[in-house]
Write a protein that holds these residues in place. Sequence first.
Motif, PDB file in Angstrom:
ATOM      1  N   ASP A   1      18.431   1.301 -49.103  1.00 32.04           N
ATOM      2  CA  ASP A   1      17.587   1.411 -48.172  1.00 32.04           C
ATOM      3  C   ASP A   1      16.085   1.392 -49.047  1.00 32.04           C
TER       4      ASP A   1
ATOM      5  N   TRP B   1      18.074  -3.454 -48.371  1.00 35.97           N
ATOM      6  CA  TRP B   1      18.719  -4.147 -47.077  1.00 35.97           C
ATOM      7  C   TRP B   1      17.852  -4.788 -46.276  1.00 35.97           C
ATOM      8  N   GLN B   2      16.607  -4.388 -46.167  1.00 36.93           N
ATOM      9  CA  GLN B   2      15.516  -5.117 -45.564  1.00 36.93           C
ATOM     10  C   GLN B   2      15.198  -6.647 -46.074  1.00 36.93           C
TER      11      GLN B   2
ATOM     12  N   LEU C   1      22.234  -9.727 -44.906  1.00 35.57           N
ATOM     13  CA  LEU C   1      23.276  -8.937 -44.633  1.00 35.57           C
ATOM     14  C   LEU C   1      24.438  -9.717 -43.929  1.00 35.57           C
TER      15      LEU C   1
ATOM     16  N   THR D   1      26.457  -5.395 -41.425  1.00 39.11           N
ATOM     17  CA  THR D   1      25.783  -5.054 -40.550  1.00 39.11           C
ATOM     18  C   THR D   1      24.576  -4.139 -40.871  1.00 39.11           C
ATOM     19  N   GLU D   2      23.711  -4.391 -40.184  1.00 38.11           N
ATOM     20  CA  GLU D   2      22.378  -3.553 -40.334  1.00 38.11           C
ATOM     21  C   GLU D   2      22.577  -2.142 -40.153  1.00 38.11           C
TER      22      GLU D   2
ATOM     23  N   ARG E   1      22.014   0.694 -42.960  1.00 37.17           N
ATOM     24  CA  ARG E   1      20.856   1.766 -42.702  1.00 37.17           C
ATOM     25  C   ARG E   1      21.587   3.223 -43.009  1.00 37.17           C
TER      26      ARG E   1
END
Length: 130
Positions: free
Chosen positions: A10, A36-37, A41, A47-48, A52
């Motif tokens: 993150d 991840w941003q 992905l 998955t987002e 997260r």
Amino acid sequence: MNARPVLVFDGDCGFCTTSVNFAERRIRPDCTVVAWQFADLAALGVTEERARHEVLWVTPTGRVHGGAAAVARLLMRAGGVWAPLGASLTLPPVSWLARLGYRLVAANRHRLPGGTPACALPPGGRPGAR
């Protein structure tokens, strides 16, 4: 797929960024590190929501390890004195304690050194909330 494992973290979390910077500087795992941003992905098979939720280790074959298991893989990939520590994190009962410790840290990362209010996960996104 990437020829090296990918560590997904993150990038909005100060504690996570500080931890990853430490790992890159001191532990030096042979992997690609990406927030991840900024990660693709879908290409990583993640998955987002999961990104997260926890740090992720994606192998070149597409296997995804999350949380304490991702940290274990990072340490093993670094080799040297780190590899036995990482391997120990995969074996019960140490793995059970590592998962518990990871959950506690993740749920409280906004309170830890380097943490900011942006580090706080929403209640439904906290490890163990499912």
